[in-house]
Design a protein around this motif. Structure first.
Motif, PDB file in Angstrom:
ATOM      1  N   PHE A 169       0.820  -1.211   0.000  1.00 47.17           N
ATOM      2  CA  PHE A 169       0.000   0.000   0.000  1.00 47.17           C
ATOM      3  C   PHE A 169       0.852   1.259   0.000  1.00 47.17           C
ATOM      4  O   PHE A 169       0.588   2.202   0.744  1.00 47.17           O
ATOM      5  CB  PHE A 169      -0.936  -0.001   1.217  1.00 47.17           C
ATOM      6  N   SER A 170       1.853   1.268  -0.848  1.00 47.24           N
ATOM      7  CA  SER A 170       2.698   2.453  -0.955  1.00 47.24           C
ATOM      8  C   SER A 170       1.934   3.569  -1.654  1.00 47.24           C
ATOM      9  O   SER A 170       1.276   3.356  -2.676  1.00 47.24           O
ATOM     10  CB  SER A 170       3.976   2.126  -1.735  1.00 47.24           C
ATOM     11  N   GLU A 242       7.194   2.963   1.263  1.00 44.09           N
ATOM     12  CA  GLU A 242       6.772   3.818   2.363  1.00 44.09           C
ATOM     13  C   GLU A 242       7.978   4.167   3.243  1.00 44.09           C
ATOM     14  O   GLU A 242       8.815   3.309   3.536  1.00 44.09           O
ATOM     15  CB  GLU A 242       5.701   3.116   3.205  1.00 44.09           C
ATOM     16  N   THR A 243       8.037   5.410   3.658  1.00 43.37           N
ATOM     17  CA  THR A 243       9.174   5.866   4.460  1.00 43.37           C
ATOM     18  C   THR A 243       9.247   5.158   5.806  1.00 43.37           C
ATOM     19  O   THR A 243      10.321   5.085   6.410  1.00 43.37           O
ATOM     20  CB  THR A 243       9.091   7.388   4.681  1.00 43.37           C
ATOM     21  N   PRO A 345       0.155   2.164  17.157  1.00 45.86           N
ATOM     22  CA  PRO A 345       0.934   2.932  16.182  1.00 45.86           C
ATOM     23  C   PRO A 345       0.693   2.526  14.735  1.00 45.86           C
ATOM     24  O   PRO A 345       0.478   3.385  13.869  1.00 45.86           O
ATOM     25  CB  PRO A 345       2.386   2.665  16.607  1.00 45.86           C
ATOM     26  N   LEU A 346       0.724   1.216  14.436  1.00 42.87           N
ATOM     27  CA  LEU A 346       0.538   0.805  13.046  1.00 42.87           C
ATOM     28  C   LEU A 346      -0.898   1.046  12.588  1.00 42.87           C
ATOM     29  O   LEU A 346      -1.131   1.335  11.416  1.00 42.87           O
ATOM     30  CB  LEU A 346       0.907  -0.667  12.857  1.00 42.87           C
ATOM     31  N   GLN A 352      -4.141   6.236   8.083  1.00 37.50           N
ATOM     32  CA  GLN A 352      -3.785   7.450   7.351  1.00 37.50           C
ATOM     33  C   GLN A 352      -3.443   7.130   5.899  1.00 37.50           C
ATOM     34  O   GLN A 352      -3.851   7.853   4.975  1.00 37.50           O
ATOM     35  CB  GLN A 352      -2.619   8.161   8.038  1.00 37.50           C
ATOM     36  N   ILE A 353      -2.715   6.028   5.682  1.00 32.50           N
ATOM     37  CA  ILE A 353      -2.394   5.608   4.324  1.00 32.50           C
ATOM     38  C   ILE A 353      -3.664   5.186   3.591  1.00 32.50           C
ATOM     39  O   ILE A 353      -3.872   5.521   2.410  1.00 32.50           O
ATOM     40  CB  ILE A 353      -1.365   4.464   4.340  1.00 32.50           C
ATOM     41  N   GLY A 354      -4.543   4.448   4.279  1.00 33.84           N
ATOM     42  CA  GLY A 354      -5.787   4.007   3.662  1.00 33.84           C
ATOM     43  C   GLY A 354      -6.672   5.160   3.234  1.00 33.84           C
ATOM     44  O   GLY A 354      -7.263   5.137   2.142  1.00 33.84           O
ATOM     45  N   VAL A 355      -6.769   6.188   4.073  1.00 34.12           N
ATOM     46  CA  VAL A 355      -7.557   7.371   3.711  1.00 34.12           C
ATOM     47  C   VAL A 355      -6.921   8.097   2.531  1.00 34.12           C
ATOM     48  O   VAL A 355      -7.619   8.534   1.608  1.00 34.12           O
ATOM     49  CB  VAL A 355      -7.696   8.310   4.934  1.00 34.12           C
ATOM     50  N   ALA A 356      -5.579   8.205   2.548  1.00 34.84           N
ATOM     51  CA  ALA A 356      -4.888   8.888   1.450  1.00 34.84           C
ATOM     52  C   ALA A 356      -5.075   8.165   0.120  1.00 34.84           C
ATOM     53  O   ALA A 356      -5.166   8.801  -0.940  1.00 34.84           O
ATOM     54  CB  ALA A 356      -3.398   9.010   1.776  1.00 34.84           C
TER      55      ALA A 356
END
Length: 407
Positions: A169-170, A242-243, A345-346, A352-356
């Motif tokens: 999910f990058s 992903e960073t 944390p994850l 946040q990644i999923g929303v983006a």
């Protein structure tokens, strides 16, 4: 100079100060300060009183906080614990976690709570090692069979969650096949960097320089760790990954190079001070500021998603802990299940990644984060009650919890 306001950052810093300070007056409450920080961000943010917002300074420090959080998580991975039957059970358990997570994802996708069952499976698959270890230390189980099993399983789950999230999910895009090839090259390059860092650490002349300057204003060892962190974050970004993966691996490298040494005992404390004392709280508070709780509380059906996700988290991460039942006993395996289901944390990062990426609605993201918050409030305290306490012998100081800033 451009006009930049630090007013919002000031309020964020006050929240970061107040959360652990308030908990300090009630030491018997086993509540992670990060949970209070996120709750305060929700209350004072756009979903609450609207007093604090996310502007450029807050956003930049939040990104640095996320990187440092994953760096410190990687720092806790002890490869010496990951061997033999314990490692086999931990890997098998994580495989079972992914299967159960995929089934949960399919169920929630059928309910239109997510567009990607796989994203939900990965989101539910991790364990927060930084929240688990203090509980094991308090129970005197960190070095016993139960502690070794839980730490190994949590390490595998945390590493696996970060790896899969970065691979599948990058936000940089690209096909999965291309990302796999890129990941292999990236890991090989990181391994080479790790080998070079290990060899450099054994160089007598270089070690003398670091030893002489490590506790001066040069803080050479800390600067080297930060440079490695930022370097691998940039490298992961250039590779289209992903960073967070670069940050996590940077911590793992520093952990391998530093572990077992006695010449710089304050090094970890200094890194914790930068992370938990400054950057990491900004990330968690910002996560609270960005949560869409108004949509979550808009309807009872939306609010019911919180306990549903919490139960899913307990099943997905808790059931695999029963694999250890034969070696640690039924009671301790139940405690291990609760500890392995402790995650935050994850979940925050993945949502946040999923929303983006448009794979997760903000309301469902808020429900997942709330479920993660509840897991940190309920599961560790219950596990601590289940575990048999073993007090240290008279005259022997009680071990201090790791990641104390998280509690």
């Amino acid at each position: 100079m451009p006009v930049v306001s630090f007013a919002n950052l000031f309020f964020v810093s006050l929240i970061a100060l107040s959360a652990p300070a308030l908990l300090g007056f009630f030491p018997r409450l086993r509540i992670p300060s990060v949970a209070v920080a996120i709750a305060a961000g929700i209350a004072l943010g756009p979903s609450g009183l609207g007093l604090v917002s996310v502007d450029i300074p807050v956003r930049i420090l939040s990104l640095l906080g996320l990187a440092f959080l994953l760096f410190l998580a990687g720092l806790e991975i002890d490869v010496r614990r990951l061997r033999g039957r314990v490692l086999l059970l931990a890997v098998t358990g994580y495989g079972l976690t992914l299967v159960l997570g995929a089934l949960s994802g399919l169920l929630f996708a059928a309910l239109h709570w997510t567009r990607s069952p796989l994203l939900l499976a990965v989101t539910l698959s991790a364990t927060s090692l930084g929240l688990v270890v203090p509980v094991l230390l308090d129970a005197g189980q960190a070095e016993g069979r139960t502690g070794q099993a839980v730490i190994a399983a949590s390490s595998v789950a945390e590493f696996g969650g970060v790896l899969l999230l970065s691979l599948l999910f990058s936000t940089a895009g690209g096909t999965i096949g291309a990302r796999v090839v890129t990941l292999i090259v990236f890991v090989a390059l990181v391994a080479a960097i790790g080998a070079a860092a290990t060899m450099a650490g054994r160089a007598v002349q270089l070690d003398r320089v670091f030893l002489r300057l490590q506790d001066t204003t040069a803080e050479l060892r800390v600067r080297a760790a930060v440079a490695l962190l930022i370097g691998l974050v940039v490298l992961a970004e250039r590779f289209g990954l992903e960073t967070i993966l670069g940050a996590f691996l940077a911590g793992a490298i520093v952990g391998v190079v530093d572990r077992g040494t006695t010449t710089h005992p304050r090094f970890r404390a200094k890194l914790d001070a930068i992370g938990y004392g400054f950057l990491v709280p900004v990330f968690f508070i910002t996560s609270g500021l960005q949560l869409d709780l108004r949509g979550l509380f808009a309807s009872p059906s939306a609010l019911l998603r919180v306990p549903a996700f919490l139960v899913a988290l307990l099943i997905v991460r808790g059931v695999p802990a029963l694999l250890f039942r034969g070696s640690i006993g039924a009671r301790n395996s139940y405690a291990a299940a609760l500890l392995q289901a402790t995650s935050l944390p994850l979940i925050v990062t993945a949502t946040q990644i999923g929303v983006a990426l448009g794979l997760l609605h903000p309301v469902n993201a808020a429900a997942l984060v709330c479920a993660g918050l509840l897991s940190t409030l309920i599961f560790p305290a219950t596990a601590l009650a289940l575990l048999r306490r073993r007090r240290p012998p008279a005259g022997q100081p009680r071990p201090a919890p790791m990641c104390e800033g998280m509690w």
